[in-house]
Design an enzyme around this catalytic site. Sequence first.
Site, mmCIF file in Angstrom:
data_model
loop_
_atom_site.group_PDB
_atom_site.id
_atom_site.type_symbol
_atom_site.label_atom_id
_atom_site.label_comp_id
_atom_site.label_asym_id
_atom_site.label_seq_id
_atom_site.Cartn_x
_atom_site.Cartn_y
_atom_site.Cartn_z
ATOM 1 N N ASP A 31 0.863 -1.188 0.000
ATOM 2 C CA ASP A 31 0.000 0.000 0.000
ATOM 3 C C ASP A 31 0.894 1.231 0.000
ATOM 4 O O ASP A 31 1.881 1.279 0.728
ATOM 5 C CB ASP A 31 -0.896 -0.026 1.257
ATOM 6 C CG ASP A 31 -1.755 1.224 1.404
ATOM 7 O OD1 ASP A 31 -2.183 1.519 2.550
ATOM 8 O OD2 ASP A 31 -1.983 1.907 0.379
ATOM 9 N N ASP A 108 -3.440 -9.750 -16.328
ATOM 10 C CA ASP A 108 -4.401 -10.842 -16.163
ATOM 11 C C ASP A 108 -5.559 -10.564 -17.123
ATOM 12 O O ASP A 108 -6.175 -9.505 -17.058
ATOM 13 C CB ASP A 108 -4.896 -10.885 -14.712
ATOM 14 C CG ASP A 108 -5.206 -12.293 -14.222
ATOM 15 O OD1 ASP A 108 -4.696 -12.686 -13.164
ATOM 16 O OD2 ASP A 108 -5.950 -12.998 -14.940
ATOM 17 N N ASP A 215 -7.306 -15.989 -17.613
ATOM 18 C CA ASP A 215 -8.137 -16.575 -16.567
ATOM 19 C C ASP A 215 -9.093 -17.611 -17.159
ATOM 20 O O ASP A 215 -9.758 -17.353 -18.160
ATOM 21 C CB ASP A 215 -8.933 -15.449 -15.892
ATOM 22 C CG ASP A 215 -9.600 -15.883 -14.609
ATOM 23 O OD1 ASP A 215 -10.844 -15.841 -14.543
ATOM 24 O OD2 ASP A 215 -8.869 -16.295 -13.688
ATOM 25 N N GLU A 271 -4.806 -20.272 -17.763
ATOM 26 C CA GLU A 271 -5.248 -21.023 -16.582
ATOM 27 C C GLU A 271 -6.322 -21.991 -17.054
ATOM 28 O O GLU A 271 -7.308 -21.561 -17.659
ATOM 29 C CB GLU A 271 -5.801 -20.101 -15.502
ATOM 30 C CG GLU A 271 -6.201 -20.831 -14.233
ATOM 31 C CD GLU A 271 -7.231 -20.104 -13.396
ATOM 32 O OE1 GLU A 271 -7.210 -20.261 -12.164
ATOM 33 O OE2 GLU A 271 -8.043 -19.352 -13.971
ATOM 34 N N HIS A 344 -2.815 -16.991 -5.948
ATOM 35 C CA HIS A 344 -3.807 -16.299 -5.103
ATOM 36 C C HIS A 344 -5.030 -17.159 -4.822
ATOM 37 O O HIS A 344 -5.916 -16.767 -4.063
ATOM 38 C CB HIS A 344 -4.255 -15.017 -5.815
ATOM 39 C CG HIS A 344 -4.916 -15.291 -7.107
ATOM 40 N ND1 HIS A 344 -4.243 -15.845 -8.193
ATOM 41 C CD2 HIS A 344 -6.195 -15.174 -7.503
ATOM 42 C CE1 HIS A 344 -5.091 -16.024 -9.186
ATOM 43 N NE2 HIS A 344 -6.287 -15.624 -8.797
ATOM 44 N N ASP A 345 -5.082 -18.361 -5.446
ATOM 45 C CA ASP A 345 -6.208 -19.293 -5.239
ATOM 46 C C ASP A 345 -5.828 -20.506 -4.402
ATOM 47 O O ASP A 345 -6.674 -21.364 -4.146
ATOM 48 C CB ASP A 345 -6.715 -19.815 -6.597
ATOM 49 C CG ASP A 345 -7.431 -18.761 -7.410
ATOM 50 O OD1 ASP A 345 -7.477 -18.913 -8.652
ATOM 51 O OD2 ASP A 345 -7.927 -17.786 -6.815
HETATM 52 O O1 TEU Z 1 -9.706 -19.288 -10.905
HETATM 53 C C1 TEU Z 1 -10.363 -20.331 -11.531
HETATM 54 C C2 TEU Z 1 -10.489 -21.473 -10.656
HETATM 55 O O2 TEU Z 1 -10.558 -22.544 -11.103
HETATM 56 C C3 TEU Z 1 -10.534 -21.206 -9.237
HETATM 57 O O3 TEU Z 1 -11.710 -20.658 -8.970
HETATM 58 C C4 TEU Z 1 -10.392 -22.448 -8.481
HETATM 59 O O4 TEU Z 1 -11.260 -23.381 -8.839
HETATM 60 C C5 TEU Z 1 -10.596 -22.247 -7.089
HETATM 61 O O5 TEU Z 1 -10.323 -20.996 -6.717
HETATM 62 C C6 TEU Z 1 -9.677 -23.143 -6.413
HETATM 63 O O6 TEU Z 1 -9.868 -22.871 -5.130
HETATM 64 C C7 TEU Z 1 -9.677 -18.093 -11.646
HETATM 65 C C8 TEU Z 1 -8.984 -17.035 -10.802
HETATM 66 O O7 TEU Z 1 -7.668 -17.440 -10.581
HETATM 67 C C9 TEU Z 1 -9.779 -16.926 -9.522
HETATM 68 O O8 TEU Z 1 -9.155 -16.052 -8.602
HETATM 69 C C10 TEU Z 1 -11.157 -16.402 -9.862
HETATM 70 O O9 TEU Z 1 -11.928 -16.408 -8.705
HETATM 71 C C11 TEU Z 1 -11.818 -17.299 -10.905
HETATM 72 O O10 TEU Z 1 -10.972 -17.661 -11.981
HETATM 73 C C12 TEU Z 1 -12.955 -16.544 -11.564
HETATM 74 O O11 TEU Z 1 -12.416 -15.487 -12.324
#
Ligand code: TEU
Length: 571
Positions: A31, A108, A215, A271, A344-345
């Site tokens: 930040d 992205d 994505d 992805e 981040h997922d």
């Molecule tokens: O993620 C796609 C995806 O497959 C994820 O949602 C995954 O299944 C899940 O988070 C696993 O825990 C992409 C992006 O990386 C994610 O941040 C977004 O929420 C999603 O697409 C929708 O845009």
Amino acid sequence: MSPADFERTARPDGWWRSAVVYQIYPRSFQDSNGDGVGDIPGITSRLDYLAELGVDVLWLSPVYRSPQVDNGYDISDYHDVDPLFGTLADLDELIAAAHQRGLKLIMDLVVNHTSDQHPWFIESREPGSAKRDWYFWRPARPGHEPGTPGAEPDDAHAAFAPSAWTYDPRSGEYYLGIFSPGQPDLNWENPQVRHAVHAMMRWWIDRGVDGFRMDVINLISKPSALTSGEALDPSPAGFGQIANGPRLDEFLVEMNREVGLDAQNLLTVGEMPGATVEVARRVTDPARHELNMVFTFEHVNLDQVGWNKWELADLPLPRLKENLAQWQDGLAEAGWNSLYYDNHDQPRAVSRFGDDSAEHRVNSAKTLATVLHLHKGTPYIYQGEEFGMTNAPLTHIAHYLDVESLNYHARASAAGVEEDQILRSLARKGRDHARTPVQWDDTPYAGFTTDIPWMPVNPNYIEINAAAALRDPGSVFAHFQQLIRLRHSDEVVREGRFELLLSDHDQVWAFTRTLGDQVLLIVANCSSVPAELPVDSLPDLDRAELILGTHPDGTSAVLGPWESRVLRLAS
Ligand code: TEU
């Protein structure tokens, strides 16, 4: 050096095969204006740190205008920056400052869906509008009153909401959103949609970006059932029935051609939840001009039952080794792999696949990185992974902010699942763990902000932070620097053929990389107890030179807990 000159010299053919990518989740990175949320000037202020780490490419998770239903993966304006993160001028400055340091930057690209606040969707809501067919609209289930429970066109679930269909009183019909009502799916069957996306991508390339992380790009070609108005089968989670549709390759080839992705040697990574080795080999075959590489989900879905990430499963080491080896072998002759544990997922790898205890955190973070970065493919480092950030102590539903976690909690509670079981699943697999602010130092709020952060800082920031790692030549950070230098300097690391050894060993991960008569041997103890090396089943270690190790004595036939060695075998 002018941007044009930079682009010409800085993106030779296949440059990404020797690159290391660093993912930034802007909301949690740095930040700069004291509002508790990371922003673009904050990223710019940390470019020297990233240059010192030695990475080649920065991947920015979305910074576009967005209602932030899914933290930016719901875009309402592709041609502007959300004020939360700054301005277009801030982003131009970041791109220029990154290029000045020899760093590339990829954006992205979220075009499977938009936000429901995007003008395209707002116009599409009008029954007669020219953009009606830019999204998927369906009437209520026959015999049901529109808008009433059970009237959804079919029983398909969304990833972050009970139904994939949302009723719109404006037209009395339902629209598809396989993630959430705030993320309506674009209809890629409509060429106008594709052309609009291509134009938007060219617009960003003209602003100097070096490529795109795409994505859920394998969801853009919907199954014919959907495109022909039939029902979707309602499998609870997972994209099996939607992924890898019939026109995926056609759409990717068209995008590549129309945007000039390969023509300009831009980095493209897709992805692809639900992508198989076969799909990846086909899509990343350079001769087909689709994508450079894809993100598979297989290895990050092994510690769960099927597609249901909340139904936990143990993950014996041989299964993880075997899966990555399948992708190495499957793309050995054609195509190219991406290599990642964290993003981040996903929860933090050192807590998930390693041992984040004070005794073993540093060595397990180093050893997990050694194993991953010595596989063949392009490695991705997620912010904080380079100094061993861990999962956070999230012990109550109030600690979770992510739409996916909150949706799961609501659905599971409604289904009568015990609270502690829900919290156990969230503690293991919640995306929130990846999203705690980056721990820059041991000052208040870990140097991330001067105000209350949007999400609490992990309390272990006093010990675990970038400043401490930078001061320590034996730190996880220093180890990542060495791995990156090795990839930049050693062709065997980049191009050597992969071969898994000791596939059934439940402690030791061992493999070779061979290029001509050059051989690297990697041995790693992925357990918190010593591991005897089965030297008879390994190349002659006496002829080996240690080029990177986590422990002082790299010659013993016993590997210490979380010890790894990269050895060059004498030819
Ligand atoms: O993620 C796609 C995806 O497959 C994820 O949602 C995954 O299944 C899940 O988070 C696993 O825990 C992409 C992006 O990386 C994610 O941040 C977004 O929420 C999603 O697409 C929708 O845009």
